[in-house]
Design an enzyme around this catalytic site. Sequence first.
Site, PDB file in Angstrom:
ATOM      1  N   ASN A  53       0.845  -1.203   0.000  1.00  0.00           N
ATOM      2  CA  ASN A  53       0.000   0.000   0.000  1.00  0.00           C
ATOM      3  C   ASN A  53       0.877   1.247   0.000  1.00  0.00           C
ATOM      4  O   ASN A  53       1.697   1.387  -0.926  1.00  0.00           O
ATOM      5  CB  ASN A  53      -1.130  -0.034   1.039  1.00  0.00           C
ATOM      6  CG  ASN A  53      -0.768  -0.312   2.468  1.00  0.00           C
ATOM      7  OD1 ASN A  53      -0.237  -1.362   2.792  1.00  0.00           O
ATOM      8  ND2 ASN A  53      -1.057   0.610   3.353  1.00  0.00           N
ATOM      9  N   ASP A  54       0.726   2.138   0.932  1.00  0.00           N
ATOM     10  CA  ASP A  54       1.277   3.495   0.831  1.00  0.00           C
ATOM     11  C   ASP A  54       2.772   3.592   0.499  1.00  0.00           C
ATOM     12  O   ASP A  54       3.589   2.892   1.107  1.00  0.00           O
ATOM     13  CB  ASP A  54       1.125   4.243   2.166  1.00  0.00           C
ATOM     14  CG  ASP A  54      -0.224   4.062   2.822  1.00  0.00           C
ATOM     15  OD1 ASP A  54      -1.072   3.342   2.273  1.00  0.00           O
ATOM     16  OD2 ASP A  54      -0.423   4.640   3.899  1.00  0.00           O
ATOM     17  N   GLN A  70       4.654   0.344   2.287  1.00  0.00           N
ATOM     18  CA  GLN A  70       3.974  -0.559   3.195  1.00  0.00           C
ATOM     19  C   GLN A  70       3.828  -1.899   2.492  1.00  0.00           C
ATOM     20  O   GLN A  70       3.305  -1.979   1.368  1.00  0.00           O
ATOM     21  CB  GLN A  70       2.591   0.017   3.535  1.00  0.00           C
ATOM     22  CG  GLN A  70       2.646   1.344   4.286  1.00  0.00           C
ATOM     23  CD  GLN A  70       2.908   1.142   5.752  1.00  0.00           C
ATOM     24  OE1 GLN A  70       2.039   0.718   6.494  1.00  0.00           O
ATOM     25  NE2 GLN A  70       4.126   1.449   6.196  1.00  0.00           N
ATOM     26  N   TRP A  78      -3.731  -7.200   3.353  1.00  0.00           N
ATOM     27  CA  TRP A  78      -3.062  -6.315   4.297  1.00  0.00           C
ATOM     28  C   TRP A  78      -2.724  -7.062   5.600  1.00  0.00           C
ATOM     29  O   TRP A  78      -3.504  -7.887   6.071  1.00  0.00           O
ATOM     30  CB  TRP A  78      -3.963  -5.108   4.590  1.00  0.00           C
ATOM     31  CG  TRP A  78      -3.321  -4.103   5.488  1.00  0.00           C
ATOM     32  CD1 TRP A  78      -2.499  -3.073   5.127  1.00  0.00           C
ATOM     33  CD2 TRP A  78      -3.430  -4.045   6.922  1.00  0.00           C
ATOM     34  NE1 TRP A  78      -2.087  -2.389   6.234  1.00  0.00           N
ATOM     35  CE2 TRP A  78      -2.635  -2.952   7.347  1.00  0.00           C
ATOM     36  CE3 TRP A  78      -4.093  -4.812   7.876  1.00  0.00           C
ATOM     37  CZ2 TRP A  78      -2.516  -2.603   8.696  1.00  0.00           C
ATOM     38  CZ3 TRP A  78      -3.972  -4.457   9.226  1.00  0.00           C
ATOM     39  CH2 TRP A  78      -3.192  -3.362   9.612  1.00  0.00           C
ATOM     40  N   SER A 114       2.815   3.959   8.115  1.00  0.00           N
ATOM     41  CA  SER A 114       3.351   5.005   7.221  1.00  0.00           C
ATOM     42  C   SER A 114       4.074   6.140   7.920  1.00  0.00           C
ATOM     43  O   SER A 114       3.842   6.431   9.096  1.00  0.00           O
ATOM     44  CB  SER A 114       2.222   5.579   6.373  1.00  0.00           C
ATOM     45  OG  SER A 114       1.869   4.611   5.422  1.00  0.00           O
ATOM     46  N   ARG A 179      -1.801   8.934  13.302  1.00  0.00           N
ATOM     47  CA  ARG A 179      -0.809   8.274  12.439  1.00  0.00           C
ATOM     48  C   ARG A 179      -0.327   9.117  11.263  1.00  0.00           C
ATOM     49  O   ARG A 179      -0.885  10.132  10.937  1.00  0.00           O
ATOM     50  CB  ARG A 179      -1.370   6.933  11.927  1.00  0.00           C
ATOM     51  CG  ARG A 179      -2.699   7.015  11.218  1.00  0.00           C
ATOM     52  CD  ARG A 179      -3.181   5.591  10.881  1.00  0.00           C
ATOM     53  NE  ARG A 179      -4.465   5.589  10.205  1.00  0.00           N
ATOM     54  CZ  ARG A 179      -5.641   5.468  10.819  1.00  0.00           C
ATOM     55  NH1 ARG A 179      -5.691   5.347  12.125  1.00  0.00           N
ATOM     56  NH2 ARG A 179      -6.767   5.476  10.123  1.00  0.00           N
ATOM     57  N   ASP A 180       0.733   8.592  10.641  1.00  0.00           N
ATOM     58  CA  ASP A 180       1.268   9.067   9.364  1.00  0.00           C
ATOM     59  C   ASP A 180       1.952  10.438   9.438  1.00  0.00           C
ATOM     60  O   ASP A 180       1.514  11.386   8.775  1.00  0.00           O
ATOM     61  CB  ASP A 180       0.167   9.088   8.288  1.00  0.00           C
ATOM     62  CG  ASP A 180      -0.619   7.790   8.194  1.00  0.00           C
ATOM     63  OD1 ASP A 180      -0.047   6.749   8.574  1.00  0.00           O
ATOM     64  OD2 ASP A 180      -1.779   7.818   7.762  1.00  0.00           O
ATOM     65  N   GLU A 233      -5.912  10.589   7.081  1.00  0.00           N
ATOM     66  CA  GLU A 233      -4.715   9.761   7.006  1.00  0.00           C
ATOM     67  C   GLU A 233      -3.700  10.468   6.125  1.00  0.00           C
ATOM     68  O   GLU A 233      -4.036  11.358   5.333  1.00  0.00           O
ATOM     69  CB  GLU A 233      -5.051   8.392   6.389  1.00  0.00           C
ATOM     70  CG  GLU A 233      -6.024   7.577   7.226  1.00  0.00           C
ATOM     71  CD  GLU A 233      -6.111   6.136   6.731  1.00  0.00           C
ATOM     72  OE1 GLU A 233      -5.638   5.246   7.445  1.00  0.00           O
ATOM     73  OE2 GLU A 233      -6.649   5.911   5.634  1.00  0.00           O
TER      74      GLU A 233
END
Length: 565
Positions: A53-54, A70, A78, A114, A179-180, A233
């Site tokens: 993913n990211d 990720q 996931w 992330s 997060r992130d 996010e």
Amino acid sequence: MANSHVAFLLFLALFVGHGVVELQASHHVYSYASAKQPYRTGYHFQPPKNWINDPNGIMVYRGVYHLFYQYNPKGAVWGNIVWAHSTSKDLVNWTPHKPAIYPSQPSDINGCWSGSATILPGGRPAILYTGIDPLNRQVQNLAIPKNLSDPYLREWIKSPKNPLMQPTAQNHINASSFRDPTTAWFGPDKKWRVIVGSKVNSLGLAMVFKSKDFVNWVQSKTPLHSANTGMWECPDFYPVPVKGQNGVDTSVNSPYVKHVLKTSLDETKHDLYTIGSYDNVKDVYTPDEGSVEGDSGLRYDYGKYYASKTFFDNVKNRRILMGWINESSSVADDIKKGWSGVHAIPRKIWLARSGKQLVQWPVTEIQKLRANHVSLTNKTLKGGSVIEVSGITAAQADVDVSFEIADLEKAEVLKPSWTNPQLLCSQKGASVKGRLGPFGLLVLASDGLKENTAVFFRIFKSHNKYVVLMCSDQSRSSRNQDNDKTPYGAFLDVDIQHQKLSLRSLIDHSIVESFGGGGKVCITSRVYPTLAINKAAHLYAFNNGTQSIKIAELNAWSMNTAKIN
Ligand SMILES: *[C@@H]1O[C@H](CO)[C@@H](O)[C@H](O)[C@H]1NC(C)=O
Ligand SMILES: *[C@@H]1O[C@H](CO)[C@@H](O)[C@H](O)[C@H]1NC(C)=O
Ligand SMILES: *[C@@H]1O[C@H](CO)[C@@H](O)[C@H](O)[C@H]1NC(C)=O
Ligand SMILES: *[C@@H]1O[C@H](CO)[C@@H](O)[C@H](O)[C@H]1NC(C)=O
Ligand SMILES: *[C@@H]1O[C@H](CO)[C@@H](O)[C@H](O)[C@H]1NC(C)=O
């Protein structure tokens, strides 16, 4: 957890040499994805298998581009998230390395999520990322390279002070919604600032933390910005020059720049942005008047595109955007094919002359892959016509076309209720005849057009102006009924009375990444043709309106396969 540790060591054992994976039969040996794996990409980033993913921590260090992402080392769904790592000299060909960051401390033992890279004084990279701790709380951690002489930055060490930012009884931060961290920027008070995505009830917000030494961080009383849109996010916050197409370092703030705040909206999985100004004393961002916050506002991409991130490329003075393209297939299909997720082609990003939106364009390096040029000029497309563009590998291609519309007066009148472009593209797909449009491209099309993805325009009249609708219609892209085939669409701000209408599509087996109006609207579609695969795929230009349209120019190329991982 013991089991997962053993599996992780096994995973590491698959890597040999200087941390570079030796691939056996990888897809890049062939000029086409294989018959068994028709949806693998030829030049879009993906690992040999499993879930991604990211994009994370993107940066250029000693002339080498670094992309972390990720990754689930154990499967196509996931989970078990680590930071996989690849590097590139040209943003086209990528070499894999061992995972850079993986669970090893209490502060990230349940996952390394992330984050972003910041280049500290002296050119030293630092990564802030979200870790999942033993209580499944989201906390922020720091990692730095072990050996600054290694341009590939293969080993990372974590701060013994991790976590550096965490939810506490005092700060009331929601431990499941924190997060992130972004790339940090430096303020006039000689302190670094970073924002972290969060929410309070339904208010999405960008929390600010400040630090003198990058290790001790203090939360600011007020967020950089917030809006009633649900969880934010992967926030991204950066300056763009008011004029020109160059980028600037993330810490720049002056009258010659505007600021962009991008948020990835958890509820709708869209990457939204506003343009505004940043007060670096109060640490407050204010979107320009007229900005729309939330899902009906501006998006980087009106198709499948999420959790993106920019970085400043000081080698070429540009800001580059990289994003994740999720699948539109069922989880069962993802597991069957053994992988899920790809990354979009890196895009240069700058402020449009109007100052009201961004413009995005594939980095020019990607043009190195072009081969077998075919072109058409000054070709009239009568209403109802379909013409084939042959002589290229239509399943792996780059097409750039510009249209001229002679008689705009013939445009249909836009009804006042037609305010939702995506809905309009659903109601008026490529098979619904109009006057000026639908016209555009039929890509990944089978012989006889049973399967095709239509990327097209329609032009409407509204009071004294013309409105251009751009659609990517995958409703007929595949005979497989398990895929999400909802058409995508957006209105395109171009002056068609004085300019040609352009469309570029990067076609790559299961991806159609399209740029309308020179990059003012981007739409990425995931499609899974069952007939139009490899050599059986065709490319056409079409016009299903009643009025003639002219192709001023069309250039198309086969795309060579990049060496990716
Ligand atoms: C650091 O990296 C350089 C360049 O790859 C290498 O020559 C050197 O041996 C490395 N130093 C250590 C301590 O690993
Ligand atoms: C914290 O965030 C989680 C995840 O979105 C949500 O389910 C929960 O209700 C939130 N808790 C509070 C107290 O807002
Ligand atoms: C990814 O795609 C699947 C299937 O269309 C969808 O259910 C899911 O919400 C998407 N997730 C994101 C983050 O786009
Ligand atoms: C374009 O084609 C038309 C006929 O189809 C011709 O009259 C015209 O001169 C051409 N224009 C250019 C610029 O070649
Ligand atoms: C054009 O419209 C007709 C009539 O609605 C439809 O049958 C045909 O499939 C359309 N052509 C394309 C290329 O979508």
